[in-house]
Design a protein around this motif. Structure first.
Motif, mmCIF file in Angstrom:
data_model
loop_
_atom_site.group_PDB
_atom_site.id
_atom_site.type_symbol
_atom_site.label_atom_id
_atom_site.label_comp_id
_atom_site.label_asym_id
_atom_site.label_seq_id
_atom_site.Cartn_x
_atom_site.Cartn_y
_atom_site.Cartn_z
ATOM 1 N N LYS A 158 20.628 -5.055 -10.098
ATOM 2 C CA LYS A 158 22.252 -5.458 -10.672
ATOM 3 C C LYS A 158 22.630 -3.878 -10.878
ATOM 4 O O LYS A 158 23.720 -4.085 -10.255
ATOM 5 N N ASP A 159 22.643 -3.130 -10.809
ATOM 6 C CA ASP A 159 22.568 -1.979 -10.422
ATOM 7 C C ASP A 159 22.630 -1.039 -8.906
ATOM 8 O O ASP A 159 22.456 -0.029 -9.530
ATOM 9 N N GLY A 160 22.067 -1.810 -8.250
ATOM 10 C CA GLY A 160 22.278 -1.445 -6.625
ATOM 11 C C GLY A 160 20.933 -0.296 -6.168
ATOM 12 O O GLY A 160 21.246 0.356 -5.659
ATOM 13 N N ASN A 161 20.334 -0.256 -7.828
ATOM 14 C CA ASN A 161 18.525 0.065 -6.828
ATOM 15 C C ASN A 161 17.401 -1.002 -6.323
ATOM 16 O O ASN A 161 17.621 -2.077 -6.114
ATOM 17 N N PRO A 162 17.180 -0.370 -4.968
ATOM 18 C CA PRO A 162 15.886 -1.378 -4.382
ATOM 19 C C PRO A 162 15.086 -2.197 -5.129
ATOM 20 O O PRO A 162 14.526 -1.921 -5.721
ATOM 21 N N SER A 163 14.609 -3.625 -4.517
ATOM 22 C CA SER A 163 14.113 -4.320 -5.404
ATOM 23 C C SER A 163 13.590 -5.093 -4.576
ATOM 24 O O SER A 163 14.094 -5.115 -3.497
ATOM 25 N N GLY A 164 11.890 -5.382 -4.818
ATOM 26 C CA GLY A 164 11.197 -6.556 -4.349
ATOM 27 C C GLY A 164 9.968 -6.082 -4.466
ATOM 28 O O GLY A 164 9.311 -4.912 -4.910
ATOM 29 N N GLY A 165 8.853 -6.768 -3.064
ATOM 30 C CA GLY A 165 7.309 -6.566 -3.043
ATOM 31 C C GLY A 165 7.642 -7.934 -2.278
ATOM 32 O O GLY A 165 7.644 -8.208 -1.786
ATOM 33 N N CYS A 166 5.876 -8.196 -2.669
ATOM 34 C CA CYS A 166 4.948 -8.896 -2.149
ATOM 35 C C CYS A 166 5.008 -9.680 -2.902
ATOM 36 O O CYS A 166 4.878 -10.086 -4.619
ATOM 37 N N GLN A 167 5.150 -10.733 -2.980
ATOM 38 C CA GLN A 167 5.435 -13.006 -3.791
ATOM 39 C C GLN A 167 4.539 -13.984 -3.092
ATOM 40 O O GLN A 167 3.609 -13.530 -2.033
ATOM 41 N N GLY A 168 4.664 -15.005 -3.026
ATOM 42 C CA GLY A 168 3.582 -15.754 -2.579
ATOM 43 C C GLY A 168 2.879 -16.735 -3.619
ATOM 44 O O GLY A 168 2.032 -16.963 -3.583
ATOM 45 N N TRP A 169 2.389 -15.971 -4.683
ATOM 46 C CA TRP A 169 1.702 -16.413 -6.006
ATOM 47 C C TRP A 169 2.177 -16.918 -6.706
ATOM 48 O O TRP A 169 1.908 -16.162 -8.119
ATOM 49 N N ASN A 191 14.022 4.537 -2.515
ATOM 50 C CA ASN A 191 14.018 3.382 -1.442
ATOM 51 C C ASN A 191 12.490 2.391 -1.387
ATOM 52 O O ASN A 191 11.991 3.370 -2.601
ATOM 53 N N LEU A 192 12.738 1.605 -1.309
ATOM 54 C CA LEU A 192 12.003 0.555 -1.394
ATOM 55 C C LEU A 192 11.375 0.010 0.322
ATOM 56 O O LEU A 192 12.236 -0.187 1.037
ATOM 57 N N GLY A 203 13.142 9.298 -9.800
ATOM 58 C CA GLY A 203 13.237 7.561 -10.798
ATOM 59 C C GLY A 203 14.898 7.238 -11.161
ATOM 60 O O GLY A 203 15.178 6.291 -11.060
ATOM 61 N N GLY A 204 15.185 8.001 -10.762
ATOM 62 C CA GLY A 204 16.980 8.193 -10.830
ATOM 63 C C GLY A 204 17.286 7.426 -10.166
ATOM 64 O O GLY A 204 17.435 6.517 -8.956
ATOM 65 N N ASP A 244 0.949 -1.132 0.102
ATOM 66 C CA ASP A 244 -0.350 -0.739 -0.332
ATOM 67 C C ASP A 244 0.644 1.023 -0.346
ATOM 68 O O ASP A 244 1.865 1.478 -0.549
ATOM 69 N N MET A 245 0.686 2.279 0.423
ATOM 70 C CA MET A 245 1.242 3.523 0.594
ATOM 71 C C MET A 245 2.189 3.369 1.158
ATOM 72 O O MET A 245 2.952 4.115 1.433
ATOM 73 N N ASP A 246 2.429 2.398 2.524
ATOM 74 C CA ASP A 246 2.937 2.634 3.328
ATOM 75 C C ASP A 246 3.759 1.110 3.547
ATOM 76 O O ASP A 246 5.586 1.322 4.079
ATOM 77 N N ARG A 247 3.954 0.474 3.295
ATOM 78 C CA ARG A 247 3.796 -0.882 2.567
ATOM 79 C C ARG A 247 4.795 -1.530 1.264
ATOM 80 O O ARG A 247 3.661 -1.110 0.286
ATOM 81 N N CYS A 248 5.849 -2.140 1.116
ATOM 82 C CA CYS A 248 5.936 -2.777 0.212
ATOM 83 C C CYS A 248 5.445 -1.561 -1.411
ATOM 84 O O CYS A 248 5.195 -1.538 -1.862
#
Length: 232
Positions: A210-221, A195-196, A189-190, A173-177
């Motif tokens: 691979k470029d050192g930027n934050p990555s991730g989110g909700c998985q489990g599907w 941050n995530l 965007g640069g 949501d607006m605060d999580r992931c």
């Protein structure tokens, strides 16, 4: 807001899109209506449909208008290496669907191994940015083995809220992931500008690309699951 000459005709409407909403999309400079396919079949450019209306796909989303105003759901496909995928003045969306009242909803299916994103136009007031992105909050997804979904506030930190709940229980949501600009900026965007945030707990992942930027989110599907999206 200045009126922009329509770039496409609304004489024939995509399923689920009203004439008024189509005309607004054209007026703000979008390239086209969505295809709004009703099944997984062969598209005009001889590629398999990857995003369509209905619940018969391996991955399904329910998009709900939780706002007090009409909204237009816009979903696009992000081809590998396409830096303009989110620019709606340069790329046609896969889906453009009218959700005219609070509680209006649409079910969307996605094949596996499909990357893309969505946003919404609220009450015929949401514009495109100078570059052609929808000037609002964005939800991002990739389906398949590493299926992930997140919220991004990078285009507009003051955009409309959304809550994304995966069948695994993970919430973005607006605060999580959520991807958010560093303090003091309203759009970014640069590399090194965002941050995530709040992406921990069961089925939430956070790392760096691979470029050192934050990555991730909700998985489990992975390779099939359901996601509920409420846009407020």
């Amino acid at each position: 807001m200045a009126t922009i000459t329509n770039q496409f005709s609304c004489a024939t409407l995509a399923p689920g899109l009203t004439a008024g909403d189509c005309n607004y999309m054209a007026a703000i400079g979008m390239l086209a209506q969505g295809a709004n396919l009703m099944s997984e079949n062969i598209t005009a450019d001889n590629t398999n449909a990857d995003i369509w209306i209905g619940l018969d796909g391996p991955n399904t989303f329910t998009f709900v208008n939780g706002a007090t105003v009409p909204i237009i759901l816009i979903i696009w496909y992000r081809a590998l290496g396409d830096d303009q995928a989110s620019f709606m003045n340069a790329r046609p969306p896969r889906i453009s669907y009218s959700l005219p009242t609070r509680g209006s909803a649409v079910e969307i299916s996605l094949a596996n191994d499909v990357p893309g994103a969505w946003s919404a136009l609220y009450d015929h007031t949401t514009p495109l940015t100078t570059y052609g992105q929808i000037d609002n909050t964005i939800g991002e997804f990739s389906t398949g083995e590493f299926a992930t979904v997140d919220v991004s506030r990078l285009v507009n930190m003051s955009g409309n809220p959304m809550t994304v709940r995966v069948s695994s229980g993970c919430v973005a949501d607006m605060d999580r992931c959520v991807y958010a600009c560093d303090t003091g900026t309203t759009s970014c965007g640069g590399p090194g500008t965002y941050n995530l945030l709040g992406c921990g707990g069961k089925n939430a992942v956070q790392s760096v690309d691979k470029d050192g930027n934050p990555s991730g989110g909700c998985q489990g599907w992975s390779n099939g699951g359901h996601v509920d999206v409420i846009m407020t």
